[in-house]
Enzyme design. Structure first.
Site, short mmCIF file in Angstrom:
data_model
loop_
_atom_site.label_atom_id
_atom_site.label_comp_id
_atom_site.label_asym_id
_atom_site.label_seq_id
_atom_site.Cartn_x
_atom_site.Cartn_y
_atom_site.Cartn_z
N ARG A 224 -50.09 37.30 33.48
CA ARG A 224 -51.24 36.43 33.75
C ARG A 224 -51.58 35.64 32.49
O ARG A 224 -51.49 36.15 31.37
CB ARG A 224 -52.46 37.26 34.16
CG ARG A 224 -52.43 37.79 35.58
CD ARG A 224 -52.53 36.69 36.62
NE ARG A 224 -52.53 37.21 37.99
CZ ARG A 224 -51.44 37.32 38.76
NH1 ARG A 224 -50.27 36.91 38.31
NH2 ARG A 224 -51.53 37.79 39.99
N HIS A 272 -45.64 29.25 37.26
CA HIS A 272 -45.98 30.49 37.98
C HIS A 272 -44.98 30.77 39.12
O HIS A 272 -45.35 30.86 40.29
CB HIS A 272 -47.42 30.42 38.54
CG HIS A 272 -47.98 31.79 38.84
ND1 HIS A 272 -49.29 32.13 38.66
CD2 HIS A 272 -47.39 32.91 39.33
CE1 HIS A 272 -49.49 33.39 39.02
NE2 HIS A 272 -48.34 33.88 39.45
P1 NDP Z 1 -48.42 47.94 38.26
O1 NDP Z 1 -49.83 48.23 38.57
O2 NDP Z 1 -47.36 48.63 39.05
O3 NDP Z 1 -48.11 48.22 36.72
C1 NDP Z 1 -49.02 47.94 35.72
C2 NDP Z 1 -48.55 48.61 34.43
O4 NDP Z 1 -49.42 48.21 33.37
C3 NDP Z 1 -48.62 50.13 34.49
O5 NDP Z 1 -47.52 50.67 33.78
C4 NDP Z 1 -49.91 50.46 33.77
O6 NDP Z 1 -49.93 51.73 33.15
C5 NDP Z 1 -49.92 49.37 32.71
N1 NDP Z 1 -51.26 49.15 32.20
C6 NDP Z 1 -52.37 48.76 32.88
N2 NDP Z 1 -53.42 48.65 32.05
C7 NDP Z 1 -52.98 48.98 30.82
C8 NDP Z 1 -53.58 49.07 29.54
N3 NDP Z 1 -54.89 48.81 29.37
N4 NDP Z 1 -52.82 49.44 28.50
C9 NDP Z 1 -51.51 49.71 28.65
N5 NDP Z 1 -50.87 49.65 29.84
C10 NDP Z 1 -51.59 49.28 30.91
O7 NDP Z 1 -48.26 46.35 38.40
P2 NDP Z 1 -46.97 45.52 38.81
O8 NDP Z 1 -45.86 45.96 37.94
O9 NDP Z 1 -46.77 45.57 40.27
O10 NDP Z 1 -47.43 44.03 38.45
C11 NDP Z 1 -47.76 43.67 37.12
C12 NDP Z 1 -48.36 42.28 37.07
O11 NDP Z 1 -47.36 41.29 37.21
C13 NDP Z 1 -49.34 41.93 38.16
O12 NDP Z 1 -50.62 42.49 37.93
C14 NDP Z 1 -49.37 40.41 38.11
O13 NDP Z 1 -50.39 39.99 37.23
C15 NDP Z 1 -48.02 40.05 37.52
N6 NDP Z 1 -47.19 39.28 38.45
C16 NDP Z 1 -46.81 38.01 38.11
C17 NDP Z 1 -45.97 37.28 38.93
C18 NDP Z 1 -45.48 35.92 38.54
O14 NDP Z 1 -44.87 35.23 39.35
N7 NDP Z 1 -45.68 35.46 37.33
C19 NDP Z 1 -45.50 37.82 40.21
C20 NDP Z 1 -45.94 39.18 40.46
C21 NDP Z 1 -46.76 39.86 39.61
P3 NDP Z 1 -50.01 53.06 34.04
O15 NDP Z 1 -48.74 53.10 34.87
O16 NDP Z 1 -50.02 54.14 33.07
O17 NDP Z 1 -51.21 52.94 34.91
C1 OXD Z 2 -48.53 38.01 42.05
C2 OXD Z 2 -48.17 36.68 41.57
O1 OXD Z 2 -49.41 38.65 41.47
O2 OXD Z 2 -47.38 35.99 42.27
O3 OXD Z 2 -47.90 38.46 43.03
O4 OXD Z 2 -48.60 36.26 40.51
#
Ligand code: NDP
Ligand code: OXD
Length: 309
Positions: A224, A272
């Protein structure tokens, strides 16, 4: 059951087809043709305007078209008692891993430097660095970050990951919690951001964090825009603390035409698109959740609103 679809960027047609094939009784409506709002059971949405959900008094579920739900959670009027689900992989893991691998190779294999040299018609080999000497840092080892970590490890990069809890992923050196962040930052050559945008992670990629990287490191942000303080990234690029950045997401999207990021020589910009939610891959999750909703079962992919992801 009546579902309302809202997105300004996703085509509803493939969703209508996929859901109708599996759930012939579903009344699939596309905003603003929704009929009586009092009879709407659930929504399937990407970035509805703030307050939009207030109009549905009988709502039973909010299904996000995206994996990240930060925009929904930022709406102070999002009904607090309604289950909110997010896309879990849904075909995006592979796309995100590809983008991350491309970003890492782009910088590791010095493609931005060779593009400049080509413009100058300059034949100038750059001393190679082997993959095993180019440690990659994945921020966020969740559903999507994990797949990128696995791919990059298979490509021969030493992979480090930073997240909130230990996952014991084979082939990945894990750094857990805020106290482990400095060691993580000190060891990697390139940061690849997969964090969700939450109160804790907003603005994290700013001057204090960038200063802890090795000089001449790289950044790939596909999570993001709110994670990044864009002015600090530009300053780090200008000082050489960062040698390049590949950015797919921005605080303001579309990226304003007057943003200095557009023409900075160290920046690669994509709009994006690191991963898109395709109905062909993602409809199965929605169908499963609609069946669960009809049967009164707990939904999958539930967002923990207290954590913000
Ligand atoms: P998940 O919820 O599966 O994973 C999030 C990870 O971040 C987990 O490992 C979590 O730790 C870690 N985390 C969260 N908060 C913290 C923190 N404060 N400090 C350290 N680690 C932290 O999310 P996804 O993998 O499914 O998606 C990740 C992001 O990708 C989405 O939120 C979205 O913003 C972005 N995205 C972007 C896209 C694009 O096209 N650019 C498309 C799809 C998604 P823990 O496992 O220990 O909870
Ligand atoms: C998502 C994205 O969060 O596309 O799925 O950014």
């Amino acid at each position: 059951m009546r579902l309302v679809f809202y997105s300004r960027t996703d085509d509803p047609a493939p969703w209508r087809r996929a859901l109708a094939a599996a759930l012939p009784d579903l009344d699939f409506r596309v905003w603003p043709d929704i009929g009586d709002p009092a009879t709407v059971d659930c929504t399937l949405v990407w970035k509805p305007p703030p307050g939009w959900h207030r109009q549905f008094p009988a709502l039973r579920a909010i299904l996000s078209l995206g994996a990240g739900v930060d925009a929904l959670l930022e709406d102070p009027d999002l009904p607090a008692h309604i289950p909110l689900t997010r896309m879990v992989d849904a075909g995006m893991g592979r796309q995100m891993a590809e983008y991350a691998a491309y970003g890492v190779m782009h910088f590791h294999r010095r493609m931005q430097d060779y593009a400049r040299l080509q413009r100058e018609r300059s034949w100038q080999p750059i001393e190679p660095v082997m993959a095993q000497d180019f440690p990659v840092g994945i921020m966020g080892l969740g559903v999507l970050g994990r797949q990128a970590a696995d791919l990059l490890a298979a490509m021969g990069y030493p992979v480090h990951a930073w997240s909130r809890s230990d996952k014991s992923v084979v082939g990945v050196t894990e750094h857990v919690g805020p106290q482990a962040l400095p060691d993580f930052l000190a060891v990697v050559r390139i940061l690849v951001n997969f964090l969700p945008l939450t109160a804790e992670t907003r603005g994290l990629i700013a001057a204090p964090l960038l200063a802890q990287l090795r000089p001449g490191s790289y950044l790939v942000n596909l999570a993001r825009g709110g994670h990044v303080v864009e002015g600090d990234v530009l300053a780090a690029l200008d000082s050489g603390q960062l040698a390049g950045a590949m950015l797919d997401v921005f605080e303001s999207e579309p990226l304003p035409t007057d943003s200095p990021l557009w023409h900075h020589p160290g920046v690669v910009i994509t709009p994006h698109v690191a991963a898109v939610t395709l109905a062909s891959d993602a409809a199965a999750q929605v169908i499963d959740n609609l069946r669960r909703l009809a049967a009164g079962l707990e939904l999958s992919g539930l967002v923990d609103r207290s954590r913000g992801y």
